[in-house]
Scaffold this motif. Structure first.
Motif, PDB file in Angstrom:
ATOM      1  N   ASP A 260      50.602  26.234  44.033  1.00  0.00           N
ATOM      2  CA  ASP A 260      49.201  26.582  43.797  1.00  0.00           C
ATOM      3  C   ASP A 260      48.897  27.965  44.392  1.00  0.00           C
ATOM      4  O   ASP A 260      49.518  28.402  45.373  1.00  0.00           O
ATOM      5  N   LEU A 261      47.914  28.632  43.787  1.00  0.00           N
ATOM      6  CA  LEU A 261      47.384  29.888  44.329  1.00  0.00           C
ATOM      7  C   LEU A 261      46.087  29.575  45.048  1.00  0.00           C
ATOM      8  O   LEU A 261      45.168  28.974  44.470  1.00  0.00           O
ATOM      9  N   VAL A 262      45.998  29.938  46.319  1.00  0.00           N
ATOM     10  CA  VAL A 262      44.784  29.721  47.106  1.00  0.00           C
ATOM     11  C   VAL A 262      44.286  31.074  47.605  1.00  0.00           C
ATOM     12  O   VAL A 262      45.043  31.829  48.218  1.00  0.00           O
ATOM     13  N   TYR A 263      43.023  31.368  47.332  1.00  0.00           N
ATOM     14  CA  TYR A 263      42.436  32.612  47.828  1.00  0.00           C
ATOM     15  C   TYR A 263      40.986  32.371  48.256  1.00  0.00           C
ATOM     16  O   TYR A 263      40.380  31.348  47.908  1.00  0.00           O
ATOM     17  N   THR A 264      40.464  33.288  49.053  1.00  0.00           N
ATOM     18  CA  THR A 264      39.083  33.170  49.521  1.00  0.00           C
ATOM     19  C   THR A 264      38.238  34.320  48.990  1.00  0.00           C
ATOM     20  O   THR A 264      38.748  35.419  48.754  1.00  0.00           O
ATOM     21  N   ILE A 265      36.959  34.024  48.810  1.00  0.00           N
ATOM     22  CA  ILE A 265      35.976  35.043  48.416  1.00  0.00           C
ATOM     23  C   ILE A 265      34.951  35.145  49.534  1.00  0.00           C
ATOM     24  O   ILE A 265      34.291  34.160  49.869  1.00  0.00           O
ATOM     25  N   ASN A 266      34.840  36.309  50.135  1.00  0.00           N
ATOM     26  CA  ASN A 266      33.772  36.575  51.108  1.00  0.00           C
ATOM     27  C   ASN A 266      32.770  37.497  50.455  1.00  0.00           C
ATOM     28  O   ASN A 266      33.129  38.582  49.975  1.00  0.00           O
ATOM     29  N   VAL A 267      31.504  37.103  50.428  1.00  0.00           N
ATOM     30  CA  VAL A 267      30.517  37.893  49.714  1.00  0.00           C
ATOM     31  C   VAL A 267      29.189  37.924  50.472  1.00  0.00           C
ATOM     32  O   VAL A 267      28.744  36.907  51.022  1.00  0.00           O
ATOM     33  N   ASP A 268      28.591  39.116  50.550  1.00  0.00           N
ATOM     34  CA  ASP A 268      27.234  39.283  51.076  1.00  0.00           C
ATOM     35  C   ASP A 268      26.294  39.344  49.884  1.00  0.00           C
ATOM     36  O   ASP A 268      26.515  40.128  48.951  1.00  0.00           O
TER      37      ASP A 268
ATOM     38  N   GLY B 241      52.649  39.264  38.353  1.00  0.00           N
ATOM     39  CA  GLY B 241      51.706  40.109  39.095  1.00  0.00           C
ATOM     40  C   GLY B 241      50.456  40.405  38.294  1.00  0.00           C
ATOM     41  O   GLY B 241      49.329  40.339  38.805  1.00  0.00           O
ATOM     42  N   GLU B 242      50.654  40.712  37.011  1.00  0.00           N
ATOM     43  CA  GLU B 242      49.526  41.014  36.138  1.00  0.00           C
ATOM     44  C   GLU B 242      48.624  39.799  35.969  1.00  0.00           C
ATOM     45  O   GLU B 242      47.390  39.898  36.031  1.00  0.00           O
ATOM     46  N   VAL B 243      49.246  38.616  35.784  1.00  0.00           N
ATOM     47  CA  VAL B 243      48.484  37.376  35.577  1.00  0.00           C
ATOM     48  C   VAL B 243      47.683  37.003  36.818  1.00  0.00           C
ATOM     49  O   VAL B 243      46.516  36.617  36.738  1.00  0.00           O
ATOM     50  N   LEU B 244      48.317  37.128  37.985  1.00  0.00           N
ATOM     51  CA  LEU B 244      47.615  36.785  39.230  1.00  0.00           C
ATOM     52  C   LEU B 244      46.386  37.663  39.428  1.00  0.00           C
ATOM     53  O   LEU B 244      45.307  37.182  39.796  1.00  0.00           O
ATOM     54  N   GLU B 245      46.555  38.967  39.226  1.00  0.00           N
ATOM     55  CA  GLU B 245      45.431  39.890  39.404  1.00  0.00           C
ATOM     56  C   GLU B 245      44.289  39.549  38.448  1.00  0.00           C
ATOM     57  O   GLU B 245      43.120  39.482  38.853  1.00  0.00           O
ATOM     58  N   LYS B 246      44.635  39.304  37.189  1.00  0.00           N
ATOM     59  CA  LYS B 246      43.612  38.977  36.197  1.00  0.00           C
ATOM     60  C   LYS B 246      42.967  37.631  36.489  1.00  0.00           C
ATOM     61  O   LYS B 246      41.741  37.468  36.358  1.00  0.00           O
ATOM     62  N   ALA B 247      43.772  36.656  36.908  1.00  0.00           N
ATOM     63  CA  ALA B 247      43.254  35.320  37.200  1.00  0.00           C
ATOM     64  C   ALA B 247      42.256  35.352  38.352  1.00  0.00           C
ATOM     65  O   ALA B 247      41.183  34.725  38.293  1.00  0.00           O
ATOM     66  N   VAL B 248      42.610  36.089  39.404  1.00  0.00           N
ATOM     67  CA  VAL B 248      41.712  36.180  40.556  1.00  0.00           C
ATOM     68  C   VAL B 248      40.412  36.888  40.175  1.00  0.00           C
ATOM     69  O   VAL B 248      39.315  36.458  40.550  1.00  0.00           O
TER      70      VAL B 248
ATOM     71  N   ILE C 258      48.372  28.473  36.602  1.00  0.00           N
ATOM     72  CA  ILE C 258      49.068  29.760  36.679  1.00  0.00           C
ATOM     73  C   ILE C 258      50.196  29.804  35.663  1.00  0.00           C
ATOM     74  O   ILE C 258      50.393  30.798  34.941  1.00  0.00           O
ATOM     75  N   GLY C 259      50.941  28.701  35.589  1.00  0.00           N
ATOM     76  CA  GLY C 259      52.057  28.651  34.647  1.00  0.00           C
ATOM     77  C   GLY C 259      51.602  28.817  33.208  1.00  0.00           C
ATOM     78  O   GLY C 259      52.252  29.526  32.417  1.00  0.00           O
TER      79      GLY C 259
ATOM     80  N   LEU D 158      43.814  27.681  42.406  1.00  0.00           N
ATOM     81  CA  LEU D 158      44.284  27.615  41.026  1.00  0.00           C
ATOM     82  C   LEU D 158      45.618  26.897  41.057  1.00  0.00           C
ATOM     83  O   LEU D 158      46.549  27.326  41.748  1.00  0.00           O
ATOM     84  N   THR D 159      45.715  25.782  40.339  1.00  0.00           N
ATOM     85  CA  THR D 159      46.932  24.975  40.413  1.00  0.00           C
ATOM     86  C   THR D 159      48.118  25.708  39.788  1.00  0.00           C
ATOM     87  O   THR D 159      47.951  26.629  38.981  1.00  0.00           O
ATOM     88  N   ALA D 160      49.294  25.233  40.163  1.00  0.00           N
ATOM     89  CA  ALA D 160      50.525  25.824  39.622  1.00  0.00           C
ATOM     90  C   ALA D 160      50.555  25.701  38.102  1.00  0.00           C
ATOM     91  O   ALA D 160      51.039  26.603  37.408  1.00  0.00           O
TER      92      ALA D 160
END
Length: 480
Positions: free
Chosen positions: A102-110, A64-71, A24-25, A19-21
């Motif tokens: 930028d926010l970078v995160y990974t999703i691992n899913v079975d 913090g609230e925005v990041l959690e909701k965005a993810v 998020i902004g 998610l680009t800066a």
């Protein structure tokens, strides 16, 4: 939002999400705008505080609230856009983020595998049925009469013996000082019952009414009260009375005291209770047979992560049992690798059956209502007399505990659904055959996984079933 698939192996998927800066902004500014319309800031009219002030006062909390909701929102979008059905909650890990970057995160899913349930109408099952013999009913009746027998003072003075009931006053002391909870007056104690500290009752055998005796004991090292564990104690005991039990006359009068009309009716209730317990054992045997057939009749890939998670739980239980000297005799002589392989197969079986039953429930819209969960909670609370309210409150305040009751209810409903569709024939058997471990019938190929993965053994003790029946029938209101 940028999405890159970084892993595609079997049912396992991994995605890298950026998610680009700017994204998020924009989310932060939008949320600060909402906040600004509701808060009061000195020197500014409601809704008129500049963004710089809002950012200074609420920026960190909003971020913090925005990041959690965005993810949460974007990870769900990733799955929805690709029409992926997670088997369990995806694992999300933040890889990098700094304010203004930028926010970078990974999703691992079975993923859920493609499951095509077999034709349940072709399943052939045998439901065992055992009938309570008259002698079993008589034994249950005798135990019930023993539980409700009365005692009376000795008609002829003699020394107390095992089986007598002594009425005593006592004061327990450690190092000459009385300790809390170690005193009582008019306490009724059956000698030989094993309800007191080891050695206490033995030292009262041979006493007479009116005796004052010292009873010396040592509290066990694992005693519940830490301040007493392993300590030597002396009890000053006054023997007020010695009583002996009087056999209960088993007749219509005894039955009426139980809230029933006659002895025959009481016997009928005892028979029903015993056979209800046998029916529960029979259901366990039927369920196990069904699960064996479902396992044999399906072959689909299961998520490796789920199998490993299940294996870890099983292995933890195994190591605890091993430490307590309670390992399965079948494991003796096997290497750790052999045992692990066996338990990993059990884990795979459990996961496969769990996913199959879940899919059958989903496709056929089988659900568990809150009223059913509430009944299960009440039944659980009744197992803890005097603490019912605390148990009820525990389940009300803990969604996870609540879910732990819902899962087995759902499983039973799906099992019943399948059994209803299957070809089930009833077979009359002796109680001995009903209680016999089915693994002893010469089916070694199925023995390990099926036996160890059973939640409850069908070979419940026969005496236990009878005792439970007698106890249940003793409750006056329930007997009606």
């Amino acid at each position: 939002m940028q999405v890159e698939e970084t892993k595609n192996e079997g049912l396992s998927r991994e995605f890298s999400v950026t998610l680009t800066a700017n994204e998020i902004g924009a989310r932060v500014d939008a949320r600060l705008g909402e906040v600004g319309g509701t808060v009061r800031i000195p020197g500014f009219r409601p809704g008129k505080a500049p963004m710089s002030v809002l950012r200074q006062r609420y920026g960190k909390a909003v971020m913090g609230e925005v990041l959690e909701k965005a993810v949460t929102e974007t990870s769900q979008e990733v799955l929805d856009e690709r029409e992926l059905r997670p088997a369990v909650q995806p694992k999300i890990e933040i890889k990098s983020f700094d304010e203004g970057a930028d926010l970078v995160y990974t999703i691992n899913v079975d993923l859920m595998p493609e499951i095509t349930p077999m034709d349940f109408s072709k399943l052939e099952l045998t439901r065992l049925k055992a009938t309570a013999a008259d002698s079993e009913v008589d034994e249950a009746l005798e135990r019930l009469a023993k539980d409700f027998r009365n005692s009376e003072p000795l008609k002829k003075a003699r020394a107390a013996k095992s089986g007598d009931l002594v009425v005593i006053d006592f004061v327990g002391k450690i190092d000459g000082e009385a300790f809390e909870g170690g005193s009582a007056e008019g306490h009724r104690l059956e000698l030989g019952s094993g309800t007191f500290i080891p050695g206490f009752e033995d030292q009262l055998i041979g006493v007479k009414k009116g005796d004052d005796v010292e009873v010396k004991v040592a509290f066990p090292e694992n005693y519940g009260a830490e301040n007493l564990a392993g300590k030597d104690a002396v009890f000053e005991v006054k023997v007020n009375e010695i009583e002996e039990y009087v056999d209960t006359v088993i007749d219509d009068s005894f039955a009426t005291n139980m809230g029933l009309e006659s002895l025959e009716q009481l016997k009928g209730h005892l028979r029903e209770r015993i056979e209800a317990d046998y029916a529960n054992v029979a259901r366990g045997r039927l369920k196990r047979d069904l699960l064996d057939k479902l396992h044999e009749g399906h072959d689909f890939e299961v998520p490796t992560g789920m199998v490993e998670s299940e294996f870890e739980q099983i292995w933890t239980q195994y190591e605890r049992a091993k430490a307590a000297g309670e390992t399965d005799p079948e494991d003796e002589g096997k290497s750790e690798d052999e045992i692990k392989e066996e338990y990993r197969n059990i884990a795979k079986r459990r996961v496969m059956l769990g996913m199959l039953l879940s899919e059958v429930g989903r496709v056929n819209e089988i659900t568990v209502g809150q009223d059913e969960v509430n009944r299960a909670i009440v039944q659980e609370a009744q197992k803890y007399p005097g603490q019912e309210q605390q148990v009820l409150q525990f389940y009300q305040e803990n969604p996870q505990a609540n879910a732990s009751l819902r899962a087995p209810l759902m499983e039973d409903k799906v099992i019943d659904f399948i059994i209803e569709m299957a070809q089930v024939s009833d077979k009359e058997v002796s109680v001995e055959d009903l209680m016999k471990d089915p693994d002893e019938d010469g089916a070694p190929a199925k023995k390990s996984a099926a036996k160890k993965s059973s939640a409850k053994k069908a070979s419940a003790k026969k005496s236990g079933a009878k005792k439970a029946a007698a106890k249940k029938a003793a409750a006056k209101k329930d007997a009606d």
